[in-house]
Motif scaffolding. Structure first.
Motif, PDB file in Angstrom:
ATOM      1  N   PRO A  59     -26.061 -33.926  73.457  1.00  0.00           N
ATOM      2  CA  PRO A  59     -27.059 -35.394  72.450  1.00  0.00           C
ATOM      3  C   PRO A  59     -26.978 -34.301  71.286  1.00  0.00           C
ATOM      4  O   PRO A  59     -27.439 -33.456  71.301  1.00  0.00           O
ATOM      5  N   GLY A  60     -26.652 -35.220  70.222  1.00  0.00           N
ATOM      6  CA  GLY A  60     -26.594 -34.918  69.157  1.00  0.00           C
ATOM      7  C   GLY A  60     -25.328 -33.841  68.384  1.00  0.00           C
ATOM      8  O   GLY A  60     -24.164 -33.747  67.200  1.00  0.00           O
ATOM      9  N   ASP A  61     -24.230 -33.787  69.552  1.00  0.00           N
ATOM     10  CA  ASP A  61     -22.712 -33.368  69.249  1.00  0.00           C
ATOM     11  C   ASP A  61     -21.841 -34.794  68.532  1.00  0.00           C
ATOM     12  O   ASP A  61     -22.514 -35.587  68.932  1.00  0.00           O
ATOM     13  N   LEU A  62     -20.731 -34.638  67.644  1.00  0.00           N
ATOM     14  CA  LEU A  62     -19.995 -35.824  67.069  1.00  0.00           C
ATOM     15  C   LEU A  62     -18.423 -36.195  67.649  1.00  0.00           C
ATOM     16  O   LEU A  62     -17.847 -35.181  68.607  1.00  0.00           O
TER      17      LEU A  62
ATOM     18  N   ASP B   7     -33.715 -32.904  67.370  1.00  0.00           N
ATOM     19  CA  ASP B   7     -33.807 -34.138  66.763  1.00  0.00           C
ATOM     20  C   ASP B   7     -32.636 -34.986  65.750  1.00  0.00           C
ATOM     21  O   ASP B   7     -33.214 -35.723  64.735  1.00  0.00           O
ATOM     22  N   ILE B   8     -31.767 -34.873  66.672  1.00  0.00           N
ATOM     23  CA  ILE B   8     -30.076 -35.721  64.986  1.00  0.00           C
ATOM     24  C   ILE B   8     -31.091 -36.931  65.881  1.00  0.00           C
ATOM     25  O   ILE B   8     -31.034 -37.455  65.073  1.00  0.00           O
TER      26      ILE B   8
ATOM     27  N   TYR C 231     -31.820 -42.945  64.902  1.00  0.00           N
ATOM     28  CA  TYR C 231     -32.627 -43.889  65.873  1.00  0.00           C
ATOM     29  C   TYR C 231     -33.147 -44.523  64.511  1.00  0.00           C
ATOM     30  O   TYR C 231     -33.438 -46.033  64.638  1.00  0.00           O
ATOM     31  N   MET C 232     -33.510 -43.758  63.713  1.00  0.00           N
ATOM     32  CA  MET C 232     -33.882 -44.370  62.045  1.00  0.00           C
ATOM     33  C   MET C 232     -33.285 -45.588  61.739  1.00  0.00           C
ATOM     34  O   MET C 232     -33.584 -45.655  60.849  1.00  0.00           O
ATOM     35  N   PHE C 233     -31.954 -44.919  61.710  1.00  0.00           N
ATOM     36  CA  PHE C 233     -30.815 -46.074  60.996  1.00  0.00           C
ATOM     37  C   PHE C 233     -30.347 -47.370  61.924  1.00  0.00           C
ATOM     38  O   PHE C 233     -29.389 -47.922  61.702  1.00  0.00           O
ATOM     39  N   LEU C 234     -31.108 -47.021  63.191  1.00  0.00           N
ATOM     40  CA  LEU C 234     -30.404 -48.827  64.068  1.00  0.00           C
ATOM     41  C   LEU C 234     -30.150 -49.819  63.483  1.00  0.00           C
ATOM     42  O   LEU C 234     -31.636 -50.371  62.476  1.00  0.00           O
ATOM     43  N   ASN C 235     -29.255 -50.470  63.435  1.00  0.00           N
ATOM     44  CA  ASN C 235     -28.784 -51.666  62.923  1.00  0.00           C
ATOM     45  C   ASN C 235     -29.219 -51.706  61.057  1.00  0.00           C
ATOM     46  O   ASN C 235     -29.265 -52.883  60.658  1.00  0.00           O
TER      47      ASN C 235
ATOM     48  N   THR D 298     -25.726 -37.884  56.352  1.00  0.00           N
ATOM     49  CA  THR D 298     -27.184 -37.727  56.434  1.00  0.00           C
ATOM     50  C   THR D 298     -27.829 -38.071  57.238  1.00  0.00           C
ATOM     51  O   THR D 298     -29.055 -36.763  57.239  1.00  0.00           O
ATOM     52  N   VAL D 299     -27.758 -37.748  58.222  1.00  0.00           N
ATOM     53  CA  VAL D 299     -28.573 -37.674  59.823  1.00  0.00           C
ATOM     54  C   VAL D 299     -28.615 -35.784  60.168  1.00  0.00           C
ATOM     55  O   VAL D 299     -29.551 -35.270  59.969  1.00  0.00           O
ATOM     56  N   TYR D 300     -27.426 -35.827  60.301  1.00  0.00           N
ATOM     57  CA  TYR D 300     -27.153 -33.901  59.689  1.00  0.00           C
ATOM     58  C   TYR D 300     -27.902 -32.845  58.228  1.00  0.00           C
ATOM     59  O   TYR D 300     -28.527 -32.481  59.074  1.00  0.00           O
ATOM     60  N   LYS D 301     -27.966 -33.517  57.580  1.00  0.00           N
ATOM     61  CA  LYS D 301     -28.227 -33.166  56.108  1.00  0.00           C
ATOM     62  C   LYS D 301     -30.063 -33.660  56.688  1.00  0.00           C
ATOM     63  O   LYS D 301     -30.744 -32.285  56.151  1.00  0.00           O
ATOM     64  N   LEU D 302     -31.057 -34.804  57.254  1.00  0.00           N
ATOM     65  CA  LEU D 302     -32.002 -34.847  57.110  1.00  0.00           C
ATOM     66  C   LEU D 302     -32.724 -33.512  58.174  1.00  0.00           C
ATOM     67  O   LEU D 302     -34.010 -33.392  57.967  1.00  0.00           O
TER      68      LEU D 302
END
Length: 255
Positions: A194-197, A132-133, A138-142, A163-167
């Protein structure tokens, strides 16, 4: 002394002045310790990540220590839409952004001191699966880049990853160099999921940038805006300018 943010998005400043640099933001429902209280400004320490800065006294509410402790121990709920609203008993609206905290959330109700609000929007209550990360990212794209920002109206690189990780129900520190002290080091890009930093440093070797790894060696990160670029062994390759923009330092896994 303890406080909580009762407005949508409040600047946290380096010094007690409206002219001072915004180093972070405090979203609705975030609680904190008040370290010093002056006539116009308070120095606070956020409970979520320990970040310190100055907030305008008009932009928060004091809460009892018992409420602070209960918020620390209770399950965390976060607003799950890019923008939504809450209504108080007089039917007045307050907008809240994605990632806002929902204090004492139960049966579509939240509370700050004696004030109750109704919230009927989507919410996140982790932990969510690692898959889900990227979906949340993707919700923050642009979303435009904003130094110190951590909302859908402006966000910086580490505010984005935090913020993404918090959510998704996972805690990261605030700044990229702080986040780089967490997690497990991976030796090669090929080991990443996917999801690693991925973390990047400047010419002085200081980590200054971070992004979220996606499938097929893509990375989503905040640089001018939240965007998707290519990741290789050198760093980030900007698909628009056809140039490398950030030098890869380390890849880390957090879950």
């Amino acid at each position: 002394m303890f406080g909580i943010c009762n407005l949508s998005i409040v600047p946290l400043r380096l010094e007690p002045s409206d002219l001072s640099e915004m180093v972070n933001q405090v979203l609705f429902g975030e609680h904190f310790t008040v370290l010093e209280q002056g006539k116009k400004w308070s120095k606070i320490k956020l409970a979520f990540d320990g970040y310190e800065g100055y907030i305008d006294n008009k932009q928060y509410r004091e809460i009892a220590e018992t409420d602070f402790r209960e918020l620390e121990e209770s399950a965390k709920h976060y607003a799950g839409d890019l923008i939504d609203f809450i209504t108080d008993n007089s039917n007045r609206l307050t907008t809240i952004p994605l990632g806002a905290h929902l204090p004492f959330f139960k049966d579509n109700s939240i509370q700050i001191n004696q004030q109750r609000y109704t919230y009927e929007g989507k919410f996140n209550a982790g932990p969510l699966p690692k898959s889900d990360i990227v979906r949340i990212a993707y919700m923050f794209l642009n979303v435009p880049y904003l130094w110190g920002g951590k909302s859908p109206f402006g966000i910086d690189c580490s505010g984005f990853t935090q913020t993404v990780y918090k959510l998704c129900g996972y805690d990261l520190l605030r700044d990229a160099k702080q986040q780089a002290t967490q997690g497990e080091v991976l030796s090669f890009i090929e080991e990443s999921e996917p999801g690693d930093l991925a973390f990047f440093d400047n010419k002085d070797g200081v980590i200054t940038h971070v992004g979220i790894i996606m499938n097929d060696y893509n990375i989503i990160h905040a640089h001018g805006k939240v965007r998707i670029d290519k990741l290789d062994h050198s760093g980030i390759y900007n698909v628009d300018t056809q140039q490398h923009t950030h030098k890869l330092r380390v890849i880390k896994r957090f879950l």
